[in-house]
Design a protein around this motif. Structure first.
Motif, short mmCIF file in Angstrom:
data_model
loop_
_atom_site.label_atom_id
_atom_site.label_comp_id
_atom_site.label_asym_id
_atom_site.label_seq_id
_atom_site.Cartn_x
_atom_site.Cartn_y
_atom_site.Cartn_z
N VAL A 132 59.61 4.18 43.64
CA VAL A 132 59.11 5.45 42.73
C VAL A 132 60.06 5.58 41.47
O VAL A 132 61.26 6.21 42.41
CB VAL A 132 58.89 6.61 43.31
N LEU A 133 60.78 5.67 40.84
CA LEU A 133 60.83 6.08 39.31
C LEU A 133 61.03 7.03 38.89
O LEU A 133 62.23 7.13 37.72
CB LEU A 133 61.52 4.92 38.34
N ARG A 134 61.01 8.32 39.47
CA ARG A 134 60.82 9.14 38.40
C ARG A 134 61.57 9.66 38.30
O ARG A 134 62.48 10.57 37.00
CB ARG A 134 59.81 9.94 39.43
N GLU A 135 62.65 9.63 39.09
CA GLU A 135 64.27 10.47 38.79
C GLU A 135 65.38 9.41 37.53
O GLU A 135 65.83 10.33 36.49
CB GLU A 135 64.69 10.64 39.73
N ASP A 136 64.39 8.20 37.20
CA ASP A 136 65.36 7.52 36.68
C ASP A 136 64.70 7.69 35.18
O ASP A 136 65.49 7.91 33.70
CB ASP A 136 64.92 5.92 36.84
N LEU A 137 62.97 7.98 35.24
CA LEU A 137 62.55 8.26 34.02
C LEU A 137 62.65 9.54 33.55
O LEU A 137 63.36 9.52 32.14
CB LEU A 137 61.10 7.99 34.14
N ALA A 138 63.12 10.85 34.09
CA ALA A 138 63.68 12.13 34.19
C ALA A 138 64.99 12.03 33.24
O ALA A 138 65.47 12.74 32.12
CB ALA A 138 63.31 13.01 35.57
N GLY A 139 65.65 10.72 33.86
CA GLY A 139 67.27 10.79 33.56
C GLY A 139 67.72 10.41 32.11
O GLY A 139 68.43 10.41 31.53
N LEU A 140 66.35 10.19 31.23
CA LEU A 140 67.01 8.86 29.83
C LEU A 140 66.72 10.25 28.48
O LEU A 140 65.91 10.63 28.23
CB LEU A 140 65.31 8.14 29.69
N ALA A 141 67.11 10.06 28.46
CA ALA A 141 67.68 10.10 26.71
C ALA A 141 66.76 9.58 25.51
O ALA A 141 66.81 10.45 24.54
CB ALA A 141 69.36 10.19 26.22
N GLN A 142 66.23 9.06 25.49
CA GLN A 142 65.23 8.20 25.22
C GLN A 142 63.95 8.64 25.02
O GLN A 142 63.41 9.71 26.09
CB GLN A 142 65.00 7.03 24.71
N PRO A 143 63.73 8.90 23.35
CA PRO A 143 62.01 9.47 23.01
C PRO A 143 61.13 8.50 24.26
O PRO A 143 60.84 7.15 24.18
CB PRO A 143 61.63 9.64 22.02
N VAL A 144 59.90 9.14 24.76
CA VAL A 144 59.21 7.94 25.89
C VAL A 144 57.92 8.76 25.70
O VAL A 144 57.25 9.94 25.31
CB VAL A 144 59.40 8.87 27.37
N ALA A 145 56.96 8.35 25.14
CA ALA A 145 55.12 8.55 25.17
C ALA A 145 54.82 8.06 26.57
O ALA A 145 54.73 7.14 26.87
CB ALA A 145 55.01 7.73 23.79
N LEU A 146 53.87 8.24 26.69
CA LEU A 146 53.36 8.01 27.79
C LEU A 146 52.12 8.89 28.02
O LEU A 146 51.16 9.33 27.79
CB LEU A 146 53.50 9.16 29.43
N LEU A 147 51.66 7.60 28.33
CA LEU A 147 49.27 7.34 27.90
C LEU A 147 48.84 6.86 29.51
O LEU A 147 49.35 5.83 30.11
CB LEU A 147 49.08 6.65 27.62
N ALA A 148 47.49 7.29 29.72
CA ALA A 148 46.94 6.81 31.22
C ALA A 148 45.38 6.93 30.61
O ALA A 148 45.79 7.62 30.13
CB ALA A 148 47.99 7.42 32.41
N GLY A 149 44.66 5.63 30.73
CA GLY A 149 43.57 5.96 31.02
C GLY A 149 42.95 7.21 32.41
O GLY A 149 43.09 7.02 33.14
N ALA A 150 41.81 8.14 31.46
CA ALA A 150 41.47 8.60 32.57
C ALA A 150 41.09 8.18 33.77
O ALA A 150 40.39 9.06 34.59
CB ALA A 150 40.58 9.91 32.09
N GLU A 151 39.96 7.27 33.42
CA GLU A 151 39.10 6.29 34.44
C GLU A 151 40.06 5.28 34.69
O GLU A 151 39.20 3.96 34.99
CB GLU A 151 37.94 6.31 33.50
N ASP A 152 41.22 5.46 34.72
CA ASP A 152 41.94 4.16 35.67
C ASP A 152 41.56 4.40 37.22
O ASP A 152 42.08 5.41 37.88
CB ASP A 152 43.57 4.49 35.46
N ARG A 153 41.20 3.31 37.20
CA ARG A 153 40.84 2.92 38.62
C ARG A 153 42.44 2.05 39.43
O ARG A 153 41.99 1.53 40.58
CB ARG A 153 39.78 2.01 39.00
N ILE A 154 43.20 1.33 38.90
CA ILE A 154 43.97 0.36 38.94
C ILE A 154 44.72 2.09 39.46
O ILE A 154 45.89 1.68 40.94
CB ILE A 154 45.05 -0.15 38.09
N ILE A 155 45.48 2.44 39.37
CA ILE A 155 47.00 3.10 39.70
C ILE A 155 46.00 4.50 38.80
O ILE A 155 45.88 5.11 37.83
CB ILE A 155 47.89 3.41 37.75
#
Lengths: 339, 364
Positions: B303-326
């Motif tokens: 689980v890399l949430r803290e790594d992600l939160a610590g990044l200085a770079q711009p981040v775009a996050l997308l997911a499908g509302a009907e994702d059945r894998i994650i």
């Protein structure tokens, strides 16, 4: 992915398996070629499919034989039960008749008659089919005869990709496999991975999906069926094209699934029509999928006659796209196609 | 405009040889503008739209909806009202299919680079412009970015790689964990002598991108993460093990249907393409090794949430509302975009939104 001819794909399959497994050997007439030695004169079979194998693996593993089919298959079947994985080449499938005892009574029966304790990992490669003006004794499509015999597996590849993956599977398989290469397909090209891969037997390839009819076709006829399918599409008739890849085992599930989706079936086979692959599939669908059918099953095959030598007659003998189109149109009603 | 413009069947990725016209977005005789979507097209792998090449009137619909034609073939004709019918007929009669291989930003042959003990296959298109690196998910490959990469290649230097065990890269797995794979991608970037790149990662590849940016901040200019691993523990572990073990088309098909909101996208031809990969020697072992390295008793190991939160770079996050894998909830919780009617494959089911998201954060 690199493009390769079917000849190259088959050669690559044998070379890669021979590198991987020292028990794989090649035996047959002129499989090294020339004057029985290595070098420039070693042509690697009539169509050059085994070219280079003698040079790489030596004459102990790539063995030229006299013209005696029964001895080739007898030797290979014996070597197989003794622990090798021979690939025997018999040039034309028409010649397998002179060694039916070795194939039907020996190789095909060992596992059964020795209580499941014997393995016969034997591949018999041969050329099949009409279209190269080779006459009645060198042009038959005899896959149906071998499909009839329990204990044999029968492979009829239509593309370079399938040829490589199915030949690797045949070599790794522990039962005797009849591997039939259509003479007219050696130069067709297609995408073939450099790496080794095996296509499991009994897994049909669905090349195209449509809603009006299903065409089941083998070997060279897959190409004729695809040609017919694109011509039919321009008339508004969409067909599914299924290539079973192996006639034994047969992927009945995929054929039935496609017939269920389309309700109509045309089987294309350049073999003679009686007691054939075409009648076998027609009977299987009538037995297990009758409720799916909206129209009679049609077969497009060669006539019940030897392959003619006269070029015009030979061309008329082999199923062509026009006959496939006519068969499909005869069972797809006009209003259905327009819908 | 002057003259006559051709609408042709596009090539989305090297493997596309033909496409099916699934819809006209402009009626015959109607006006359209350059850059406006004019047709809908489907290949065995993708569905998408094609923009009008010029402004004018749609004078001819050369092929009908449902028809399949080779890439480069003529689909429609755009011209001004004052162009004569004879001229258009002559244009159609003499039209030579476009060789899309040599078009600007068009396909290039894949290349292989040695990275430690691995041989990494990659597909580079376009340039000059900011570098975009695509990292696919579990069981995916470089070709899966087809449409998205094709479009971005117009003004970016785009690279899609095959992770070890995938596509045409070597199949042996040394360390299949997210961090282990990230280290190999970092070595890959060094082997190509690339500075900071705009990372685009899908699913497992998203987790790899987070781990890469955290370990080597100098390699990342931005991150676009599609349904990434690493944001939570939940994952459909059954999907991964079914995908890893299935050897036949009929076994793979049900697993593939879980990937999409629109299950009709899973054709027998798509499933056959997937089993083509599954049949290659070493792939089953590679996928099993990666599965063991990224999952722990049916949950995500890292689980890399803290790594992600610590990044200085711009981040775009997308997911499908009907994702059945994650499950997409962690993406929503972090302020990411949930795409309606999209499953686990936004790059296939919503390529335009993915392209827009990458454009928003990507920088030179």
């Amino acid at each position: 992915m690199p493009k390769k001819s079917m000849r190259t794909a088959l050669n690559e399959a044998m070379a890669q398996e021979m590198r991987r497994d020292p028990t794989v050997i090649v035996i047959g007439e002129d499989v090294v070629g020339g004057q029985g030695g290595l070098g420039e004169t070693s042509v690697g079979g009539v169509f050059g499919v085994t070219k280079g194998l003698g040079e790489e693996f030596g004459l102990d593993r790539v063995i030229d034989t006299p013209i005696t089919e029964s001895a080739i298959i007898g030797t290979a079947a014996g070597a197989a039960v003794a622990g090798l994985r021979p690939i025997a080449e018999l040039m034309f499938v028409d010649f397998l008749g002179v060694c039916f005892d070795q194939i039907f009574n020996q190789a095909a029966k060992f596992r059964y008659m020795f209580g499941g304790k014997a393995r016969t990992p034997l591949v018999i490669r041969a050329m099949t089919g009409a279209g190269v003006r080779a006459g009645a004794q060198h042009s038959q499509a005899l896959h149906s005869i071998f499909t009839h015999i329990p204990g044999l597996k029968v492979v009829v590849p239509s593309s370079p990709y399938d040829a490589k993956g199915l030949l690797i599977q045949a070599i790794r398989d522990d039962d005797p496999v009849i591997f039939l290469e259509h003479k007219t397909l050696y130069d067709i090209e297609g995408e073939v991975p450099d790496e080794a891969y095996a296509i499991p037997f009994g897994e049909a390839n669905v090349l195209r999906e449509g809603r009006h009819a299903t065409i089941v076709a083998l070997s060279r006829q897959v190409h004729t069926a695809m040609d017919a399918a694109s011509q039919l599409a321009s008339k508004g008739i969409e067909v599914t094209v299924v290539d079973p890849r192996t006639t034994s085992p047969l992927d009945e599930d995929t054929i039935l699934e496609c017939v269920e989706e389309t309700g109509r079936l045309v089987i294309v086979d350049e073999a003679n029509p009686r007691c054939s692959f075409a009648t076998d599939v027609a009977a299987m669908v009538a037995d297990k999928g009758f409720a799916f059918l909206k129209a009679p099953v049609r077969m497009v095959t060669a006539p019940h006659a030897p392959v003619p030598f006269a070029p015009v007659l030979e061309d008329a003998y082999v199923p062509d796209a026009a006959r496939i189109i006519a068969a499909v149109e005869s069972i797809v009603a006009n209003e259905e196609a327009a819908a | 405009m002057t003259g006559i413009a051709a609408i042709t069947m596009p090539r989305w990725g090297l493997t596309m040889e033909e496409g099916t016209l699934t819809g006209w977005l402009v009626g015959l005789g109607e006006e359209t503008r350059q850059g406006v979507d004019v047709i809908e097209v489907e290949s065995t792998k993708l569905a998408g739209t094609v923009e009008a090449p010029a402004t004018g009137i749609l004078r001819r619909q050369v092929i009908a909806v449902g028809q399949t034609v080779p890439v480069g073939a003529l689909v429609g004709v755009i011209a001004d009202a004052d162009v004569g019918d004879e001229a258009i007929d002559a244009f159609i009669a003499t039209f030579a299919p476009v060789d899309l291989d040599v078009e600007e930003g068009g396909a290039s042959e894949p290349r292989i680079v040695s990275v430690g003990e691995h041989r990494i296959n990659y597909l580079r298109k376009g340039g000059p412009g900011p570098v975009v690196l695509f990292v696919h998910g579990f069981g995916g490959d470089a070709a899966g970015w087809g449409f998205v990469q094709e479009v971005l290649a117009a003004d970016h230097d785009t690279i899609a790689l095959d992770l070890p065990g995938h596509g045409a890269s070597s199949k042996a797995i040394s360390d299949g964990s997210l961090a282990g794979q990230a280290a190999i991608v970092a070595d890959f970037l060094r082997a190509l002598d690339l500075g900071p790149v705009n990372l685009v990662g899908h699913s497992m590849g998203g987790g790899v991108c987070i781990a890469l940016a955290a370990a080597h901040p100098d390699h990342a200019a931005s991150l676009t993460l599609l349904a990434p691993m690493g944001l939570g523990a939940e994952i459909n572990a059954d999907y991964l093990s079914t995908f890893a073990t299935a050897q036949r088309r009929r076994d793979v098909e049900p697993a593939l249907r879980l990937l999409f909101a629109d299950e009709a996208l899973v054709t027998k031809a798509l499933a056959e393409e997937v089993v083509k990969y599954k049949r290659v020697d070493g792939v089953s072992e590679a996928l099993a090794a990666i599965e063991r390295a990224i999952l722990d008793h049916g949950s995500q190991k890292a689980v890399l949430r803290e790594d992600l939160a610590g990044l200085a770079q711009p981040v775009a996050l997308l997911a499908g509302a009907e994702d059945r894998i994650i499950p997409p909830a962690p993406v929503a919780a972090l302020g990411g975009t949930l795409l309606p009617s999209v499953g686990h494959m936004p790059q296939v089911e919503a390529p335009d939104q993915v392209i827009a998201a990458i454009r928003k954060v990507a920088r030179a």
